[in-house]
Design a protein around this motif. Sequence first.
Motif, PDB file in Angstrom:
ATOM      1  N   LYS A 296       0.789  -1.191   0.014  1.00  0.00           N
ATOM      2  CA  LYS A 296      -0.039  -0.185  -0.075  1.00  0.00           C
ATOM      3  C   LYS A 296       0.835   0.687   0.036  1.00  0.00           C
ATOM      4  N   ARG A 297       1.663   1.320   0.965  1.00  0.00           N
ATOM      5  CA  ARG A 297       2.396   1.678   1.364  1.00  0.00           C
ATOM      6  C   ARG A 297       3.756   2.686  -0.704  1.00  0.00           C
ATOM      7  N   LEU A 298       3.963   1.808  -1.259  1.00  0.00           N
ATOM      8  CA  LEU A 298       4.948   2.071  -2.634  1.00  0.00           C
ATOM      9  C   LEU A 298       3.957   2.530  -3.646  1.00  0.00           C
ATOM     10  N   VAL A 299       2.120   2.246  -3.709  1.00  0.00           N
ATOM     11  CA  VAL A 299       1.729   2.796  -4.708  1.00  0.00           C
ATOM     12  C   VAL A 299       1.314   4.342  -4.646  1.00  0.00           C
ATOM     13  N   VAL A 300       1.204   4.782  -3.050  1.00  0.00           N
ATOM     14  CA  VAL A 300       1.727   6.082  -2.630  1.00  0.00           C
ATOM     15  C   VAL A 300       2.840   6.510  -2.565  1.00  0.00           C
ATOM     16  N   PRO A 401      -2.100 -13.681  -6.712  1.00  0.00           N
ATOM     17  CA  PRO A 401      -2.302 -11.874  -7.117  1.00  0.00           C
ATOM     18  C   PRO A 401      -3.199 -11.311  -6.853  1.00  0.00           C
ATOM     19  N   ILE A 402      -4.388 -11.482  -7.227  1.00  0.00           N
ATOM     20  CA  ILE A 402      -5.756 -11.006  -6.086  1.00  0.00           C
ATOM     21  C   ILE A 402      -5.916 -10.738  -4.602  1.00  0.00           C
ATOM     22  N   ILE A 403      -5.271 -11.187  -4.111  1.00  0.00           N
ATOM     23  CA  ILE A 403      -4.604 -10.408  -2.848  1.00  0.00           C
ATOM     24  C   ILE A 403      -3.630  -9.402  -3.222  1.00  0.00           C
ATOM     25  N   LEU A 404      -2.185  -9.503  -4.270  1.00  0.00           N
ATOM     26  CA  LEU A 404      -1.840  -8.298  -3.587  1.00  0.00           C
ATOM     27  C   LEU A 404      -2.241  -6.962  -4.531  1.00  0.00           C
ATOM     28  N   LYS A 406      -5.340  -6.296  -4.287  1.00  0.00           N
ATOM     29  CA  LYS A 406      -6.111  -5.942  -3.804  1.00  0.00           C
ATOM     30  C   LYS A 406      -5.431  -4.666  -2.632  1.00  0.00           C
ATOM     31  N   TYR A 407      -4.165  -5.287  -2.257  1.00  0.00           N
ATOM     32  CA  TYR A 407      -3.155  -4.185  -1.503  1.00  0.00           C
ATOM     33  C   TYR A 407      -3.062  -2.832  -1.860  1.00  0.00           C
ATOM     34  N   ARG A 408      -2.839  -2.705  -3.110  1.00  0.00           N
ATOM     35  CA  ARG A 408      -2.304  -2.342  -4.318  1.00  0.00           C
ATOM     36  C   ARG A 408      -3.784  -1.469  -4.294  1.00  0.00           C
ATOM     37  N   ALA A 409      -4.734  -1.396  -4.992  1.00  0.00           N
ATOM     38  CA  ALA A 409      -5.977  -0.683  -4.552  1.00  0.00           C
ATOM     39  C   ALA A 409      -6.093   0.148  -3.612  1.00  0.00           C
ATOM     40  N   GLN A 414      -6.122   4.972  -1.154  1.00  0.00           N
ATOM     41  CA  GLN A 414      -5.836   6.075   0.230  1.00  0.00           C
ATOM     42  C   GLN A 414      -4.537   7.618  -0.629  1.00  0.00           C
ATOM     43  N   HIS A 415      -4.150   7.234  -1.551  1.00  0.00           N
ATOM     44  CA  HIS A 415      -3.332   8.477  -2.347  1.00  0.00           C
ATOM     45  C   HIS A 415      -4.387   9.086  -2.797  1.00  0.00           C
TER      46      HIS A 415
END
Length: 421
Positions: A296-300, A401-404, A406-409, A414-415
């Motif tokens: 999640k942090r990496l997406v932001v 990949p579906i779980i990953l 989810k966290y990227r979404a 958040q961003h």
Amino acid sequence: MNEAEIVEIETWLDLQGLSGMSEMDLFNGFCARCLAADIRLERASAFVDTLHPIYEGRAFPWRRDGEVEKAIIEYGSSQQGESADNWQNSTFYHLLQIGEDEMRHRLTGVDDVGFRHLTTLKSEGCTDYLAFMNRFSSEGSIGEMDCFYSSWSTADPEGFSESDVHVLRRLVRGLALAIKCASLTRIVRTLADVYLGRDAAKRVLAGRINRGSAERIEAVLWYSDLRDYTRISDAAAPDAIIPMLNDYAEAVISSVQEAGGDVLKLIGDGILAIFAEGDSASAATAALKAQMHLRKRLVVLNKTRKASGAPATDVYLGVHIGEVFYGNIGSDTRLDFTVVGPAVNEVSRIASMCRSVDQDVLLSDRFAAALPEELRAKLVSVGRFALRGVGRAQELFTLDPIILEKYRAAGRAQHAATQSQ
């Protein structure tokens, strides 16, 4: 205040300084005792610089009525912005400029008291002001902590008596020494936490400083590094590399610590961490939680960096579980508190396999087996591999990949929320 009362306060300072009382409690206790001994204090404040990666120092305000907004104020750099302006308009800055250690200002009978802070004190009914600087020698200083600053105000119509000034001048020296002792203890703990990691710091400060002092533990091992770091560092401007490393290290370290892990080493763009709290299932669960926080942090982070034109990348991660030696390794004069053993080599090899199989995270079969069943169900196998330098081939897993996604979404949401504020 008579001699017996002065000695009583000095004795209290000695005892509490030796006992390890905190700076805040020392200062508040000192003010209360001075007030009880008929020094008519209305306001007081003290501050001392520190050695900390974020804060320049700490301030301790005191009011007779007890109505302070914060008992401890941790302040940042006084070299820029509003903080610099406040500092350069302070009585203490003036004392440093003129090379004096003490200042007294009567606040009645004058229109301009010369300093903004004193104008505020005057408007609140204070009549007299004292400032002391108790300097430390170069041998007794750490970083910018080379002085103890304190100020004292009264609302008595007659101001401070000459006896009050003499007594405060005498007693503040003992207060400075006690607070310096407490500050040094806190600085040592902070530096140990920052440079060793929280668990290693706790063990070292508890006395585990002998070479060869190590214990055999089972731990979840985390090794991460940056995708395409060499290519990015070759192409990017030299002054862009350190900020990039800092940004991604902040994302990894915050995620590990938030989940209860300890970072042991920063090796260029690589980070070695352990999760050793509780049983194997608990430690493995914590590591998986840290990985999810990280995604999640990496997406932001990447959206923010790309928006500013800074290079962006991703984090490769290998996670393993195994038995390691945890303790001091090195020479008599240069030690490192770390983990060693075959499992440490294996986790770095697992992380390096991410490039070959085009995955952001790889988990060993032993790690997968340690997870609770409901979390194990979120993993998918990527195959069985012979790792370089490792005797046995092993199956490696990654998150579904579906779980990953989810966290990227969640990171993207958040961003977006941050941008709309």
